[in-house]
Design an enzyme around this catalytic site. Sequence first.
Site, PDB file in Angstrom:
ATOM      1  N   MET A 157      47.979  49.821  31.512  1.00 40.24           N
ATOM      2  CA  MET A 157      47.401  48.535  31.135  1.00 40.24           C
ATOM      3  C   MET A 157      46.287  48.814  30.118  1.00 40.24           C
ATOM      4  SD  MET A 157      49.183  46.380  32.916  1.00 40.24           S
ATOM      5  CE  MET A 157      48.297  44.846  33.108  1.00 40.24           C
ATOM      6  N   GLY A 160      42.545  47.734  30.500  1.00 40.00           N
ATOM      7  CA  GLY A 160      41.784  48.099  31.699  1.00 40.00           C
ATOM      8  C   GLY A 160      41.502  46.929  32.638  1.00 40.00           C
ATOM      9  N   ASP A 201      41.253  41.598  48.739  1.00 42.90           N
ATOM     10  CA  ASP A 201      40.207  42.070  47.819  1.00 42.90           C
ATOM     11  C   ASP A 201      40.509  41.595  46.398  1.00 42.90           C
ATOM     12  OD1 ASP A 201      37.903  43.329  47.028  1.00 42.90           O
ATOM     13  OD2 ASP A 201      38.678  45.368  47.172  1.00 42.90           O
ATOM     14  N   ARG A 205      37.669  42.633  39.095  1.00 46.18           N
ATOM     15  CA  ARG A 205      37.668  44.105  38.950  1.00 46.18           C
ATOM     16  C   ARG A 205      38.984  44.713  39.422  1.00 46.18           C
ATOM     17  NH1 ARG A 205      34.541  42.511  42.849  1.00 46.18           N
ATOM     18  NH2 ARG A 205      35.160  42.968  44.976  1.00 46.18           N
ATOM     19  N   ASN A 206      39.747  43.970  40.209  1.00 46.63           N
ATOM     20  CA  ASN A 206      41.028  44.473  40.711  1.00 46.63           C
ATOM     21  C   ASN A 206      42.238  43.871  39.995  1.00 46.63           C
ATOM     22  OD1 ASN A 206      39.861  46.241  42.484  1.00 46.63           O
ATOM     23  ND2 ASN A 206      39.664  44.698  44.104  1.00 46.63           N
TER      24      ASN A 206
HETATM   25  P1  AMP Z   1      41.502  52.216  40.725  1.00 47.71           P
HETATM   26  O1  AMP Z   1      41.351  53.463  41.503  1.00 47.71           O
HETATM   27  O2  AMP Z   1      42.873  51.617  40.839  1.00 47.71           O
HETATM   28  O3  AMP Z   1      40.421  51.216  40.980  1.00 47.71           O
HETATM   29  O4  AMP Z   1      41.358  52.653  39.193  1.00 47.71           O
HETATM   30  C1  AMP Z   1      40.118  53.052  38.626  1.00 47.71           C
HETATM   31  C2  AMP Z   1      40.065  52.612  37.174  1.00 47.71           C
HETATM   32  O5  AMP Z   1      41.112  53.229  36.430  1.00 47.71           O
HETATM   33  C3  AMP Z   1      40.268  51.101  36.970  1.00 47.71           C
HETATM   34  O6  AMP Z   1      39.087  50.375  37.099  1.00 47.71           O
HETATM   35  C4  AMP Z   1      40.841  51.039  35.578  1.00 47.71           C
HETATM   36  O7  AMP Z   1      39.793  51.055  34.626  1.00 47.71           O
HETATM   37  C5  AMP Z   1      41.625  52.319  35.466  1.00 47.71           C
HETATM   38  N1  AMP Z   1      43.043  52.071  35.770  1.00 47.71           N
HETATM   39  C6  AMP Z   1      43.660  52.104  36.964  1.00 47.71           C
HETATM   40  N2  AMP Z   1      44.965  51.826  36.864  1.00 47.71           N
HETATM   41  C7  AMP Z   1      45.200  51.607  35.553  1.00 47.71           C
HETATM   42  C8  AMP Z   1      46.365  51.248  34.788  1.00 47.71           C
HETATM   43  N3  AMP Z   1      47.524  51.063  35.383  1.00 47.71           N
HETATM   44  N4  AMP Z   1      46.232  51.113  33.466  1.00 47.71           N
HETATM   45  C9  AMP Z   1      45.024  51.289  32.877  1.00 47.71           C
HETATM   46  N5  AMP Z   1      43.910  51.596  33.533  1.00 47.71           N
HETATM   47  C10 AMP Z   1      43.983  51.763  34.852  1.00 47.71           C
END
Ligand code: AMP
Length: 430
Positions: A157, A160, A201, A205-206
């Site tokens: 993505m 972000g 949740d 941010r999610n």
């Molecule tokens: P998470 O552990 O899923 O919260 O991921 C931590 C951070 O990694 C997120 O806040 C995003 O900035 C980035 N991130 C996670 N998954 C993706 C994705 N599929 N594409 C781009 N960025 C991602």
Amino acid sequence: MRVEDRVPQAPVKANQIEERHCGYIKAKQDPDEEKMQFQHGRVKLPGSRTYIHPHTYEDPNQAIRDFAKEIDASSIRIERVIGAGEFGEVCSGRLRLQGKREIYVAIKSLKAGYSDKQRRDFLSEASIMGQFDHPNIIRLEGVVTRCKPVMIITEFMENGSLDTFLKKHDGQFTVIQLVGMLRGIASGMKYLSDMGYVHRDLAARNILVNSNLVCKVSDFGLSRVLEDDPEAAYTTRGGKIPIRWTSPEAIAYRKFTSASDVWSYGIVMWEVVSYGERPYWEMSNQDVIKAIDEGYRLPAPMDCPVVLHQLMLSCWEKSRSDRPKFDIIVTTLDKLIRNPASLRELANSSVWQDPTTPEVSVTTVEEWLEAIKMGQYKESFSSAGYVTLDSVLYISASELGKMGVTLAGHQKKILSSVQSLSTQGTQVQV
Ligand code: AMP
């Protein structure tokens, strides 16, 4: 397959049969019963898809095998670190599967030295995500479990997470673009609630955003839901909950349902329209809980169409049965997109748009009440303890009633002025 194709057609009687399948147990139950995420064995109706909680598997590795494709590590090229998750780094890279074109992916890896439980929790996200197939839900490409590090591969993505993205582009989108993002999130949530999955949740941010501004719901872990969320705080009952995004019944007695997800969705709407503003600003969690209980709700963000604020307020109905379901939210947003004129009237339009409306600057509660011609209540306010302008920002209609402001018109006048105080500081319309 369209989501509608999966909606159960024929009702099934409660507690009919229990069947054993692939190591998990599916118990038949009343289809009218409220969908709960963390219950064992959801009914599997013909033609429907229902979420299966990985914990219902006797062998969690079987859940992974059932729902996630094993990817050979040699088909992944890691390029750069893009974030940090609870279990390790998140990187971007490319994936080339045989016979398919190369695609950009996000790669989450499990850091060395993990316990069995950490491995299980880490991979639970994949066995949940792998059950979903919807354009507004982050797509799982597969997992690497046969060699180290263990990895989860998802679609990439480009923009972000939504909260950071909006803050970076403050004020840069049209209302239709914002509503389009909200429509996408609502559509993803409708799909999840149709599958009987409660997110718990949901917050900007999610949500992840791709290069076409498509928003997708993410963050499906088990322990990581809430445990990993920096916004989650411990409640008096010991649970960890992101207070500002959570419905009163989920905070009070952990009643998490699709209706509590709808409450969180309303907060996401507010975050989107305010370009990533923090809900309830710097208020403490305790003050947020108290304000909500007293009937206070977030005012419309700047330049917010009145219809969107109304939709937010309906998501924040105290009684969860009065909140709209996600299908209604999707159709409401669709109608707004088809008829952009309906978005023209702004919630605080009289304050922001009418240049002929005089405004005065006030510094005390007395000055403010005089300015809005409600000076007769000065005594009531001071004896109820409202001595600073900040203290009146979270006042509710019921509180006003208790103080002796019983006329509906006066309550309305005071509350709408409170709303403009919170958006415009000490400037009030007189
Ligand atoms: P998470 O552990 O899923 O919260 O991921 C931590 C951070 O990694 C997120 O806040 C995003 O900035 C980035 N991130 C996670 N998954 C993706 C994705 N599929 N594409 C781009 N960025 C991602």
